[in-house]
Each structure stands twice: as structure tokens, then as C-alpha cells.
Design a protein around this motif. Structure first.
Motif, PDB file in Angstrom:
ATOM      1  N   VAL A 163       0.924  -1.352   0.067  1.00 18.25           N
ATOM      2  CA  VAL A 163      -0.073  -0.154   0.105  1.00 18.25           C
ATOM      3  C   VAL A 163       0.765   1.245   0.017  1.00 18.25           C
ATOM      4  O   VAL A 163       0.635   2.096  -0.690  1.00 18.25           O
ATOM      5  CB  VAL A 163      -0.955   0.006   1.378  1.00 18.25           C
ATOM      6  N   ILE A 164       1.848   1.083   0.858  1.00 17.80           N
ATOM      7  CA  ILE A 164       2.683   2.446   0.925  1.00 17.80           C
ATOM      8  C   ILE A 164       3.612   2.680  -0.508  1.00 17.80           C
ATOM      9  O   ILE A 164       3.730   3.828  -0.742  1.00 17.80           O
ATOM     10  CB  ILE A 164       3.743   2.370   2.071  1.00 17.80           C
ATOM     11  N   ARG A 165       4.083   1.704  -1.157  1.00 15.67           N
ATOM     12  CA  ARG A 165       4.721   1.781  -2.401  1.00 15.67           C
ATOM     13  C   ARG A 165       3.839   2.325  -3.391  1.00 15.67           C
ATOM     14  O   ARG A 165       4.390   2.984  -4.103  1.00 15.67           O
ATOM     15  CB  ARG A 165       5.181   0.304  -2.629  1.00 15.67           C
ATOM     16  N   ASN A 166       2.433   1.573  -3.494  1.00 11.72           N
ATOM     17  CA  ASN A 166       1.657   1.874  -4.588  1.00 11.72           C
ATOM     18  C   ASN A 166       0.742   3.003  -4.507  1.00 11.72           C
ATOM     19  O   ASN A 166      -0.042   3.643  -5.441  1.00 11.72           O
ATOM     20  CB  ASN A 166       1.043   0.746  -5.214  1.00 11.72           C
ATOM     21  N   ALA A 207       7.302  10.829   2.333  1.00 17.86           N
ATOM     22  CA  ALA A 207       8.269  10.372   1.793  1.00 17.86           C
ATOM     23  C   ALA A 207       7.945   9.284   0.489  1.00 17.86           C
ATOM     24  O   ALA A 207       8.687   9.236  -0.412  1.00 17.86           O
ATOM     25  CB  ALA A 207       9.359  10.103   2.683  1.00 17.86           C
ATOM     26  N   ALA A 208       7.030   8.302   0.941  1.00 10.67           N
ATOM     27  CA  ALA A 208       6.557   7.401   0.089  1.00 10.67           C
ATOM     28  C   ALA A 208       5.953   7.904  -1.177  1.00 10.67           C
ATOM     29  O   ALA A 208       6.301   7.565  -2.348  1.00 10.67           O
ATOM     30  CB  ALA A 208       5.627   6.598   0.739  1.00 10.67           C
ATOM     31  N   GLU A 209       5.462   9.118  -1.167  1.00  9.30           N
ATOM     32  CA  GLU A 209       4.717   9.765  -2.253  1.00  9.30           C
ATOM     33  C   GLU A 209       5.754  10.279  -3.264  1.00  9.30           C
ATOM     34  O   GLU A 209       5.845  10.161  -4.486  1.00  9.30           O
ATOM     35  CB  GLU A 209       3.959  10.617  -1.915  1.00  9.30           C
ATOM     36  N   LYS A 210       6.926  10.848  -2.547  1.00  8.67           N
ATOM     37  CA  LYS A 210       8.094  11.349  -3.270  1.00  8.67           C
ATOM     38  C   LYS A 210       8.807  10.140  -3.917  1.00  8.67           C
ATOM     39  O   LYS A 210       9.213  10.394  -5.201  1.00  8.67           O
ATOM     40  CB  LYS A 210       8.866  12.210  -2.437  1.00  8.67           C
TER      41      LYS A 210
END
Length: 332
Positions: free
Chosen positions: A253-256, A263-266
């Protein structure tokens, strides 16, 4: 005490039947494909199958948890504004905060819902295996024959009913139990740490919600570590597998689908940009680095300086000399 026992029975009895039905179904499946029904491997695989079934059934709650957690992160600046505005009035602050939660569709308790639901399931499995199957007593769909099979089941010589505290001096049992307890604790810590470090905006890293997350980060692993030494080996397999599922599910979920401003969105934007460039595709505007156009500064208007009376006289020049009037009063 009797009333509490009746309430507990009403809650636990249906869980005994549901959990034992799933566990026995997996045990039957592995037996049907030719595996030894009395082996510890079949019982461990059946427990892992039970874990996967339970976690798959909880996916809708996990999705709800993710949405609620994301909303909680995004509204943290507004929560801080309310705290500054109504910090002197706790009742009004609570009312305005609940109003904000309602308007944003946020449930502050949804983030704990999957864990709260898993606890009765875990407790039911613990009692089924530790209080009944390990003693050879049948319960729900675990018949006396199945209970006897579990009672004597071993994995690499390690009895599945054994615990760290009831190892009876067996070093191998203590080592395996300790490894599973450490794995259970480490996966719990890693999952919570992953959430805080990668999928929480900077604004959400302070305040009540952040304090709650930090509490979970350090308290839950300690609780599992202390309680884990009393869990049977079989139950430790259930909880460790469940934690691995949680960690993998959260990583996906955090990756996609990371939360905005994290930071995950960046990192996702950078991956998408690199992927687009690799395949020769035009980089989408939202993936490209924002270009800030520098606008020329407007010329500053200079305020006129205040002049003294003498300076004004000099700038105006000498005044013209008036012509003398002719004598006699009138002009010819």
C-alpha cells in the motif's frame, strides 16, 4: 463473575467453531494430498492456512484502516488549529474535534479495528490449542482424535504444544520459541516503523496522533515479547505469519498508494518518472519536477522626498518682477 463468564462464552463459543472449522479444513486438505496427518508439518501448514484465511477476510477492514489513517494524517494541521483556538476549553475542543472527524469522514478508532478484531480470534486459537488440543481434549470441530494428533505432533523434534516457559529444560524448544518470539516482535516493530517513517506527512509527526503511533511503536513489541514466552510454538507460528502478512500488505500500500505529502509519495513519483523515461514516454506534468518561473520584479515607486522651503524656492526659480502701474489711473 458468572455474568462475565456467560458473556465470554457467548463471544468465544462461535469463534471456537469458526476457527476450528477452518483449521480442520486445511488439515483435511493437506492430508488428502498425501501428507501425514499426524506430522507437525501438516499442523504448522494448517495453522498458516488458517492465518491466511483470517487475514484475507480482514482485507476490507484493512482498507478502511488505511483510509482512516490517511485522513487522520491529513487533518492534523486543522486539529492543531483547533487546539490553539480552544485549548482553554476542553469540552469545546472535544466537540469541535469530533465535528472535524465527522466532516472529513474519519474514524479515529478505525486504525485499531483490525488489531482489536484479531485479538479474540487469537485468544480463541490459543485456548483451542493450549487448553484443549494440547491436553488431548476435543473442542468444537477438533475431535478427540485430532486433539490427540496435535498433542503428539512435532516439527524437527520440537513439540508444537511446548512453550518457552514449559520447555522442561529442552534447549531446542527454548531456542525455537525464542526465535519465533523475536521474529514476532521484530515484524511488529518494523511494520509500525515503516508506517511512521515513510507514510506520515511532516505535519502528522507531532501531536496526539503521532504520540499514539509512537506508543504503538514501542509498547506493542514489548507486549508481544513478554506474552510470547507463554504461547505454544503452534500459536507463535500463527502470530508471526499474521505479522508478515501485515508487513507485506502495508509495504504494498505504501509503495503503490502512498499518503499525500510523504516520503513514500516522493519516492513513487521518482520511480514513475524513471519508468516513463526508460520507456521513452513523455513525463506527465505531475511527475516532472515543478518549474518555478521567476517573474521580473515590478519597479519600486520612489516616494518624493520632502523639501524644505528654501529648496522649493530654488526649484521654482526667481519670481517675475511685476510691471509698475501707470500714473493717471487709465491707459491711453
Amino acid at each position: 463473575m458468572g455474568a462475565l463468564g456467560d458473556i465470554g462464552g457467548l463471544i468465544m463459543t462461535p469463534l471456537y467453531y469458526v476457527i476450528s472449522a477452518v483449521l480442520v479444513a486445511w488439515h483435511w486438505l493437506f492430508t488428502e494430498i498425501g501428507m501425514d496427518p499426524d506430522s507437525g508439518l501438516v499442523w504448522v501448514l494448517s495453522i498458516i492456512g488458517l492465518t491466511l484465511t483470517v487475514r484475507a477476510a480482514l482485507i476490507p477492514l484493512f482498507v478502511k484502516q488505511i483510509k482512516s489513517s490517511r485522513n487522520m494524517q491529513l487533518i492534523q494541521p486543522k486539529v492543531k488549529e483547533l487546539q490553539k483556538k480552544y485549548g482553554h476549553d476542553r469540552e469545546r475542543l472535544a466537540q469541535e474535534t469530533m465535528k472535524l472527524y465527522k466532516e472529513s469522514g474519519t474514524n479515529p478508532f478505525a486504525s485499531c479495528l483490525p488489531l482489536l478484531i484479531q485479538m479474540p480470534i487469537f485468544l480463541a486459537l490459543f485456548r483451542l490449542l493450549d487448553k484443549h488440543a494440547a491436553r488431548g481434549d476435543g473442542k468444537a470441530f477438533i475431535t478427540k482424535d485430532l486433539a490427540d494428533s496435535f498433542q503428539h505432533a512435532e516439527l524437527f523434534g520440537i513439540p508444537l504444544k511446548s512453550t518457552f516457559l514449559r520447555a522442561d529444560g529442552d534447549v531446542a524448544v527454548m531456542i525455537v520459541a525464542a526465535i519465533l518470539v523475536v521474529a514476532m516482535t521484530a515484524t511488529t516493530f518494523t511494520t509500525q516503523r515503516q508506517l511512521m517513517s515513510k507514510n506520515m506527512p511532516a505535519d502528522a509527526l507531532s501531536g496526539p496522533y503521532a504520540q499514539q503511533q509512537k506508543l504503538l511503536l514501542y509498547v506493542l513489541p514489548v507486549v508481544f515479547a513478554v506474552g510470547g514466552i507463554a504461547f505454544p510454538i503452534a500459536v507463535l507460528f500463527y502470530w508471526t505469519t499474521s505479522n508478515l502478512w501485515t508487513m507485506g500488505q502495508q509495504f504494498y500500500v505504501i509503495r503503490n498508494n502512498p499518503a499525500p505529502g510523504t516520503a513514500a509519495e516522493k519516492a513513487k513519483a521518482e520511480r514513475d518518472r524513471a519508468k516513463a523515461e526508460k520507456h521513452g514516454k513523455p513525463v506527465e506534468p505531475e511527475l516532472a519536477a515543478p518549474v518555478v518561473e521567476e517573474k521580473p520584479e515590478a519597479p519600486k515607486r520612489q516616494q518624493p522626498k520632502k523639501q524644505s522651503r528654501e529648496q522649493r524656492k530654488k526649484s521654482q526659480g526667481p519670481r517675475p518682477t511685476p510691471k509698475p502701474k501707470p500714473e493717471g489711473g487709465t491707459n491711453e
